[in-house]
Scaffold this motif. Structure first.
Motif, mmCIF file in Angstrom:
data_model
loop_
_atom_site.group_PDB
_atom_site.id
_atom_site.type_symbol
_atom_site.label_atom_id
_atom_site.label_comp_id
_atom_site.label_asym_id
_atom_site.label_seq_id
_atom_site.Cartn_x
_atom_site.Cartn_y
_atom_site.Cartn_z
ATOM 1 N N VAL A 1 0.824 -1.209 0.000
ATOM 2 C CA VAL A 1 0.000 0.000 0.000
ATOM 3 C C VAL A 1 0.859 1.260 0.000
ATOM 4 N N SER B 1 -4.526 0.092 -3.016
ATOM 5 C CA SER B 1 -5.163 1.154 -2.217
ATOM 6 C C SER B 1 -5.402 0.688 -0.788
ATOM 7 N N SER B 2 -5.624 -0.606 -0.614
ATOM 8 C CA SER B 2 -5.833 -1.221 0.701
ATOM 9 C C SER B 2 -5.794 -2.732 0.488
ATOM 10 N N ASP C 1 -8.237 -3.890 -2.220
ATOM 11 C CA ASP C 1 -8.136 -3.276 -3.546
ATOM 12 C C ASP C 1 -8.858 -4.145 -4.584
#
Length: 438
Positions: free
Chosen positions: A270, A296-297, A300
């Motif tokens: 990330v 993104s996390s 994602d």
């Protein structure tokens, strides 16, 4: 630099570490980058002094109370450390704190009393609680005592000394014998590590970055325990693999090299800055089967799109880092990121999400550099309860085929510690997804 100037630089650096909300190694690096006039030997001496004070955090502060409740500052910590740990007499220190150019200011009356109180004593004292003697913070002591039992003191004591410098020979460039020979040609002595067939333990702290062996990608800096996690992942040539929490790519490099540049390894994280550093190391290592991907996390959309596509998925989860305390002594006391409770939730979520990537018959490898059971065995138990299609592949059964050396232990999981294995403290579990036919 004069001895007094080194002490003054150490005091300034200790002050910066105290007030800067970043890991000590990053603060120390920035400190010296801003003071390029400080030579290499002086930098090493100042850094060693500062790290020594950080390693002796609890014991030094215990002495302040034992001696009568003196105020704790960077100056007084350094004075106490010089007397208790380095054995310097108070009158010798008084001369170094001369108030001259580049030297520390002269002792105050309180500092004189402190120095006189401490003189003649050593750092350790029979009246210290065990947690203080082994530098174990309150937030971790109960958990570690519960897990280690009567091995609590020897296991934690092994985390007090600095970690050795381990390298991994890159089989894409050379075998271990050739790497040892190349290092020897640069005047650097090393020896094979006990557990990793690619590991090299170096004597001292030589200027490794300037050697041909390092610049050519023949060797990489990596703790032996970390190497074993890469080997235990057991990604074969032609496999599709993911390093889900890759960071700067140390384990990804080891995994990709084991794949002999065949197949595909996706290094995810990330933090995109870390992946950029990983890309530089990948190029130097001569690896062509690795791609980096910023997420993104843990949830994602890329994960959902690649559900069931990978033979091996490594989750080297964010953790408290208790197994690396000898390498990062300040992390015992300065919790700069999430606390244990938050980390447990994050580990659960990451493991749950990453498991979607594993194909039937593929393996999910869960690893931490923690010694806390909440982050290790209990995470695995919770995961298995929610994912009955996964089963544990006992590490002691996989070891010979995956790593090729004598197993460091017996049982379903890999647990490494400085006291028993001479590595950082690592945990790893290998979980296999049932085949579609089952």
């Amino acid at each position: 630099m004069t001895p007094g100037a080194r002490l003054q630089a150490a005091i300034e650096l200790l002050d910066e570490v105290e007030v800067t909300p970043r890991p000590a190694d990053a603060v120390i690096s920035a400190f010296f980058r801003a003071r390029r006039f400080i030579g290499a030997k002086d930098r090493a001496a100042v850094a060693e002094t500062v790290y020594g004070v950080l390693r002796r955090h609890a014991r030094l502060r215990w002495w302040f109370q034992h001696a009568g409740g003196f105020p704790v500052t960077a100056r007084t910590l350094l004075i106490a450390d010089q007397i208790l740990a380095q054995g310097r007499p108070a009158d010798h220190l008084d001369k170094l704190f001369s108030g001259g150019r580049f030297a520390p200011a002269q002792f105050s009356q309180g500092e004189i009393r402190l120095a006189n109180k401490l003189e003649g004593h050593t750092l350790d004292h029979p009246g210290m609680p065990e947690e203080v003697a082994v530098e174990c913070p309150d937030w971790a002591a109960g958990h570690l005592r519960e897990f280690f039992g009567d091995r609590f003191v020897p296991e934690l004591a092994a985390l007090l000394d600095p970690a050795p410098l381990d390298l991994r020979a890159n089989p894409v460039k050379a075998d271990r014998d050739a790497a040892l020979a190349a290092l020897a040609a640069s005047g650097i002595e090393g020896e094979p590590t006990r557990w990793s067939p690619f590991g090299i333990r170096i004597h001292g702290r030589p200027p490794l970055a300037s050697t041909d062996a390092f610049k050519s990608g023949m060797v990489e800096i990596q703790d032996e325990g970390s190497q074993l996690i890469g080997l235990l992942t057991d990604a074969k040539p032609g496999h599709q693999a993911v390093d889900f929490c890759s960071g700067a790519g140390g384990k990804a490099l080891a995994i990709a090299a084991g794949m002999q540049n065949k197949g595909r390894l996706v290094a995810c994280d990330v933090l995109e800055k870390r992946l950029k550093r990983a890309a530089e190391r990948i190029r130097r290592a001569g690896l062509h089967n690795v791609e980096t991907r910023a997420l993104s996390s843990e949830r994602d959309p890329w994960v959902k799109r690649h559900k069931g596509k990978f033979d091996r998925v490594l989750v080297d989860a964010p953790c408290t880092g208790t197994g690396t305390w000898r390498r990062n002594p300040d992390s015992r006391w300065r919790l700069l990121g999430p606390g244990l409770e938050e980390l447990e939730k994050l580990q659960h979520n990451i493991l749950d999400s990453a498991s979607r990537l594993v194909k039937p018959g593929g393996r999910l490898i869960y690893a931490t550099c923690s010694m806390l059971p909440q982050e290790n065995e209990r995470q695995v138990e919770t995961f298995l309860a929610a994912h009955p299609d996964f089963t544990v592949k006992p590490v002691d059964e996989l070891w010979q085929d995956s790593v090729g050396t004598a197993s460091p232990g017996t049982g379903p999981f890999m647990r490494l510690s400085p006291a028993r294995h001479g590595t950082d403290g690592f945990f790893a579990a290998v979980l296999e997804r049932g085949s579609a036919a089952e």
